[in-house]
Design a protein around this motif. Sequence first.
Motif, PDB file in Angstrom:
ATOM      1  N   LYS A   1       0.846  -1.202   0.000  1.00  0.00           N
ATOM      2  CA  LYS A   1       0.000   0.000   0.000  1.00  0.00           C
ATOM      3  C   LYS A   1       0.876   1.245   0.000  1.00  0.00           C
ATOM      4  O   LYS A   1       2.096   1.152   0.179  1.00  0.00           O
ATOM      5  CB  LYS A   1      -0.935  -0.021   1.210  1.00  0.00           C
ATOM      6  CG  LYS A   1      -0.252   0.032   2.551  1.00  0.00           C
ATOM      7  CD  LYS A   1      -1.241  -0.244   3.664  1.00  0.00           C
ATOM      8  CE  LYS A   1      -0.539  -0.346   4.999  1.00  0.00           C
ATOM      9  NZ  LYS A   1      -1.042   0.553   6.006  1.00  0.00           N
TER      10      LYS A   1
ATOM     11  N   TYR B   1       5.035   1.743   0.134  1.00  0.00           N
ATOM     12  CA  TYR B   1       5.757   2.548   1.121  1.00  0.00           C
ATOM     13  C   TYR B   1       6.731   3.507   0.426  1.00  0.00           C
ATOM     14  O   TYR B   1       7.843   3.743   0.885  1.00  0.00           O
ATOM     15  CB  TYR B   1       6.509   1.664   2.113  1.00  0.00           C
ATOM     16  CG  TYR B   1       5.641   0.827   3.051  1.00  0.00           C
ATOM     17  CD1 TYR B   1       4.540   0.128   2.591  1.00  0.00           C
ATOM     18  CD2 TYR B   1       5.941   0.729   4.407  1.00  0.00           C
ATOM     19  CE1 TYR B   1       3.755  -0.640   3.449  1.00  0.00           C
ATOM     20  CE2 TYR B   1       5.164  -0.032   5.279  1.00  0.00           C
ATOM     21  CZ  TYR B   1       4.069  -0.721   4.781  1.00  0.00           C
ATOM     22  OH  TYR B   1       3.294  -1.485   5.627  1.00  0.00           O
TER      23      TYR B   1
ATOM     24  N   SER C   1       4.880  -6.771  10.237  1.00  0.00           N
ATOM     25  CA  SER C   1       6.325  -7.096  10.245  1.00  0.00           C
ATOM     26  C   SER C   1       6.842  -7.443  11.642  1.00  0.00           C
ATOM     27  O   SER C   1       7.503  -8.472  11.809  1.00  0.00           O
ATOM     28  CB  SER C   1       7.149  -5.924   9.698  1.00  0.00           C
ATOM     29  OG  SER C   1       6.852  -5.690   8.362  1.00  0.00           O
TER      30      SER C   1
ATOM     31  N   GLY D   1       4.916  -5.716   6.047  1.00  0.00           N
ATOM     32  CA  GLY D   1       5.014  -4.518   5.210  1.00  0.00           C
ATOM     33  C   GLY D   1       6.408  -3.927   5.284  1.00  0.00           C
ATOM     34  O   GLY D   1       7.285  -4.248   4.474  1.00  0.00           O
TER      35      GLY D   1
ATOM     36  N   TYR E   1       8.554   4.663   8.335  1.00  0.00           N
ATOM     37  CA  TYR E   1       7.371   4.662   7.467  1.00  0.00           C
ATOM     38  C   TYR E   1       7.124   6.061   6.882  1.00  0.00           C
ATOM     39  O   TYR E   1       6.786   6.200   5.710  1.00  0.00           O
ATOM     40  CB  TYR E   1       6.116   4.251   8.237  1.00  0.00           C
ATOM     41  CG  TYR E   1       6.121   2.889   8.900  1.00  0.00           C
ATOM     42  CD1 TYR E   1       6.953   2.620   9.983  1.00  0.00           C
ATOM     43  CD2 TYR E   1       5.257   1.894   8.491  1.00  0.00           C
ATOM     44  CE1 TYR E   1       6.927   1.392  10.619  1.00  0.00           C
ATOM     45  CE2 TYR E   1       5.219   0.661   9.122  1.00  0.00           C
ATOM     46  CZ  TYR E   1       6.072   0.414  10.190  1.00  0.00           C
ATOM     47  OH  TYR E   1       6.054  -0.798  10.815  1.00  0.00           O
TER      48      TYR E   1
HETATM   49  C1  LIG Z   1      -3.845  -3.710   8.402  1.00  0.00           C
HETATM   50  C2  LIG Z   1      -2.372  -3.694   8.202  1.00  0.00           C
HETATM   51  N1  LIG Z   1      -1.730  -4.852   8.023  1.00  0.00           N
HETATM   52  C3  LIG Z   1      -0.396  -4.898   7.824  1.00  0.00           C
HETATM   53  C4  LIG Z   1       0.359  -3.751   7.804  1.00  0.00           C
HETATM   54  C5  LIG Z   1       1.847  -3.847   7.612  1.00  0.00           C
HETATM   55  O1  LIG Z   1       2.486  -3.392   8.777  1.00  0.00           O
HETATM   56  P1  LIG Z   1       4.069  -3.265   8.836  1.00  0.00           P
HETATM   57  O2  LIG Z   1       4.443  -2.282   7.786  1.00  0.00           O
HETATM   58  O3  LIG Z   1       4.351  -2.759  10.210  1.00  0.00           O
HETATM   59  O4  LIG Z   1       4.599  -4.602   8.574  1.00  0.00           O
HETATM   60  C6  LIG Z   1      -0.268  -2.521   7.994  1.00  0.00           C
HETATM   61  C7  LIG Z   1       0.527  -1.291   7.983  1.00  0.00           C
HETATM   62  O5  LIG Z   1       0.180  -0.234   8.374  1.00  0.00           O
HETATM   63  C8  LIG Z   1      -1.670  -2.487   8.190  1.00  0.00           C
HETATM   64  O6  LIG Z   1      -2.327  -1.340   8.375  1.00  0.00           O
END
Ligand SMILES: Cc1ncc(COP(=O)(O)O)c(C=O)c1O
Length: 366
Positions: free
Chosen positions: A34, A38, A194, A211, A347
């Motif tokens: 998304k 990033y 993550s 992510g 992020y």
């Molecule tokens: C619903 C959801 N799942 C997964 C992720 C991935 O998180 P990360 O980037 O901390 O791995 C996010 C990131 O904001 C999220 O909003």
Amino acid sequence: MRPLVAHIDLDALRHNYRLACRCAPQSRSVAVIKADAYGHGALACARALEADVPAFAVACIEEALSLREGGIQAPIVLLEGIFDADELALVDEHRLWISVHSAWQVEALLSYSPRQPIPVWLKVDSGMHRLGFSPEQVASVWQRLVDAPQVTALHLMSHFASADAQDPSVFNQQMRVLQGLADELKAPLCLANSPATLAWPVAHGDWNRPGVMLYGSDPLEVANDVTRQLRPVMSLRSKIIALRELDTGEQVGYGGRWKAPRPSKIAVVAAGYGDGYDRHAVDGTPVLVNGQRCPIAGKVSMDMLTVDVTDVPEAAIGSEVVLWGAASNGAVLPVDEVARYCATISYTLLTGVLPRAPRRYHGANV
Ligand SMILES: Cc1ncc(COP(=O)(O)O)c(C=O)c1O
């Protein structure tokens, strides 16, 4: 040409994705791409990963459709589901998966007749209090979706508020709620972001959702043996465009925030907040000049920033400056470290790099 470029190493992206999979060998891992992966470019990243990943995750239908327009065939899940009932026709047409976090989304889905059943991740609010059904509501919604011909591949999904923290209390509390629901409903789970992928095997479900680690950022408060193997994907590089010799006491930049404590050599670098570099960077924020760490000296301007290169005699106009990521000589400045100097997180730095900094892709499939 202005020398600022965001170099994107797609081999490093694939390496990091495989590391995420190795952390959780019993799970399937969606790659969360998304927010334009990033900030790395969603389509290029999806193309580099498509042969390896069982599904991608994005925030909204616009992001999913641009991947489909770019030829991505893999399943794509909308993490926030639909924003409007009308989107269901596109979800159906483009074979998207959806999360369902609110009663109106359930009603919209159950009033719609898709050509094929839609895979659904039912979102539980296990304690973050952002999106999702409360644990008390879940069983009845789950049963309605189980019985619905519109729905297939139903999973429970939730998000952790503190999986990155060393203190496990909040994580454990969320996990107790989720395990209780999973046992009661015999529901497959999709939980781990993550930090949970890296640090909490108990949270590894049918699916995980890593992510930021895919992009080489370490999300844990304290690094471990796995996070030390992450490789930076984005290297934000520019060059020195001017040099100044200053006497002791002379000041640099807006407000004269930095004053030379000794006779000093100051390099002016083509990168600023107009490119997405964080204006909150304090004096001392590191950059790499010819691969050597040097401190920022003075406030970041829109198009430029200034660096104390007194201790790098070979610094010259045209010398490489790395704002974060890898230098040409292999030295690495982690984006997480720069983020700490800016009182923010990786992020925001990664997603904040503006289109004015062109992305240049290296490695897989380019
Ligand atoms: C619903 C959801 N799942 C997964 C992720 C991935 O998180 P990360 O980037 O901390 O791995 C996010 C990131 O904001 C999220 O909003």
